[in-house]
Design an enzyme around this catalytic site. Structure first.
Site, PDB file in Angstrom:
ATOM      1  N   HIS A  78       0.836  -1.215   0.000  1.00  0.00           N
ATOM      2  CA  HIS A  78       0.000   0.000   0.000  1.00  0.00           C
ATOM      3  C   HIS A  78       0.869   1.262   0.000  1.00  0.00           C
ATOM      4  CE1 HIS A  78      -3.329  -2.626   2.000  1.00  0.00           C
ATOM      5  NE2 HIS A  78      -3.059  -2.991   0.762  1.00  0.00           N
ATOM      6  N   HIS A 241      -9.314  -1.945  -5.017  1.00  0.00           N
ATOM      7  CA  HIS A 241      -8.203  -2.284  -4.126  1.00  0.00           C
ATOM      8  C   HIS A 241      -7.214  -3.216  -4.824  1.00  0.00           C
ATOM      9  CE1 HIS A 241      -5.967  -2.400  -0.433  1.00  0.00           C
ATOM     10  NE2 HIS A 241      -5.760  -3.686  -0.695  1.00  0.00           N
ATOM     11  N   ASP A 245      -3.297  -2.565  -5.075  1.00  0.00           N
ATOM     12  CA  ASP A 245      -2.279  -3.574  -4.743  1.00  0.00           C
ATOM     13  C   ASP A 245      -1.338  -3.816  -5.927  1.00  0.00           C
ATOM     14  OD1 ASP A 245      -2.933  -4.189  -2.114  1.00  0.00           O
ATOM     15  OD2 ASP A 245      -4.167  -5.928  -2.643  1.00  0.00           O
ATOM     16  N   HIS A 268      -0.603 -10.942  -5.243  1.00  0.00           N
ATOM     17  CA  HIS A 268       0.784 -10.557  -4.978  1.00  0.00           C
ATOM     18  C   HIS A 268       1.780 -11.533  -5.627  1.00  0.00           C
ATOM     19  CE1 HIS A 268      -0.889  -7.648  -2.314  1.00  0.00           C
ATOM     20  NE2 HIS A 268      -1.354  -8.549  -1.479  1.00  0.00           N
TER      21      HIS A 268
HETATM   22 ZN   LIG Z   1      -3.885  -4.590  -0.309  1.00  0.00          ZN
END
Ligand SMILES: [Zn+2]
Length: 307
Positions: A78, A241, A245, A268
């Site tokens: 973030h 979001h 990310d 991720h």
């Molecule tokens: Zn996040």
């Protein structure tokens, strides 16, 4: 010249880690041109520097973790997203524990912090990684497929599609596209919070995770609905979001991208795999600078003046 950027002055934040629940202090300091973004674990007997790069990412379960030797910093995405959104090239981040504070679960507190310190233009050209050929990573088949791709684009845009089978998510947008040329990162993306499900939170807590998580720093859902009394900040906050990310994960490349990112159910791990795939194909990118900021893609030059 389209110049590199750092902060005008140092700034501080205090909070708790989402997973560790530990109190942590951040000090963001101006840094020299071409020094990049460096996390410094100042709580260790000997301070350890961790320079961001795709190879420094050593864990992508739940969050992006970077390390150098045994020194780690969890949940960098973030803060990295805010740096990407504001075009910060050089920064030293002193940190007093193993995890970046979660603050309100979005990037907006970091944006506020960076903007309050002021952005300084530096005497060196901003270096981009320009995508020349498409690069893609893909996993799974049929209903389990997920993928992420970088393609040539003279600017920076991201499109993301999620596929959550949950009543509270189904009723919102599951796909969103964001172009940096809009100049609207702070307004349209940065405020989107992380989200989780009560049943997962219980399991994570049993495993010593999400200890700092709650309704003041995440959207929390039971099997049917959003539990936060204030509701959502955007009607498509979940997928926004994921864009937030992805911008943070991709900024771990160490330089801003000129290209288009598109993804379906990425996260991720896959975002990091995509960066490693890019670096494994030197013919798929080049380093680009702009001697005249008027030639820079829409958004970058205008933002440079406004900041
Ligand atoms: Zn996040």
């Amino acid at each position: 010249m389209l110049a590199q950027r750092t902060l005008k002055s140092l700034t501080r934040a205090v909070g708790v880690g989402l997973h560790s629940g530990q109190r942590v202090e951040l000090t963001l300091r101006p840094a020299l041109p071409d020094s990049g973004i460096v996390f410094r674990r100042v709580d260790l007997p000997q301070p350890v520097d961790i320079v961001i790069s795709p190879e420094a990412v050593t864990d992508t379960r739940l969050a992006s973790t970077i390390s150098s030797g045994s020194a780690k910093v969890h949940t960098v995405e973030h803060l990295m997203s805010a740096c990407a959104g504001l075009g910060i090239d050089n920064l030293v981040i002193d940190i007093t524990a193993e995890e970046v504070p979660i603050l309100d679960g979005s990037a907006s507190s970091f944006v506020f912090l960076l903007q309050s310190a002021g952005i300084e233009l530096q005497g060196a050209p901003k270096r981009f990684v320009r995508i020349l050929k498409p690069v893609e990573v893909r996993e799974g088949e049929g209903a389990n497929v997920k993928w992420a791709r970088l393609s040539p684009y003279e600017g920076y845009k991201l499109s993301f599609e999620i596929d959550f089978d949950h009543p509270a998510v189904d009723s919102t947008g599951q796909r969103v596209e964001f172009d940096m040329g809009s100049g609207a990162y702070s307004r349209d993306i940065a405020r989107a919070r992380t989200f989780g499900f009560t049943k997962d939170v219980e399991m994570m807590r049993a495993n010593g995770l999400a200890l700092g998580g709650g309704l003041d720093n995440a959207i929390v859902m039971d099997d049917y609905k959003v539990l936060n009394s204030e509701g959502l900040r955007y009607n498509d906050e979940f997928v926004k979001h994921k864009i937030l990310d992805a911008m943070g994960d991709l900024y771990l490349l160490g330089k801003p991208l000129l290209g288009a990112y598109s993804a379906f159910r990425s996260g991720h791990a896959m975002n990091n795999k995509l960066l490693r795939e890019l670096l494994a194909h030197p013919d798929a990118y080049e380093i680009a600078t702009f001697d005249d900021e008027k030639n820079a893609p829409k958004g970058f030059a205008t933002l440079a003046r406004a900041w």
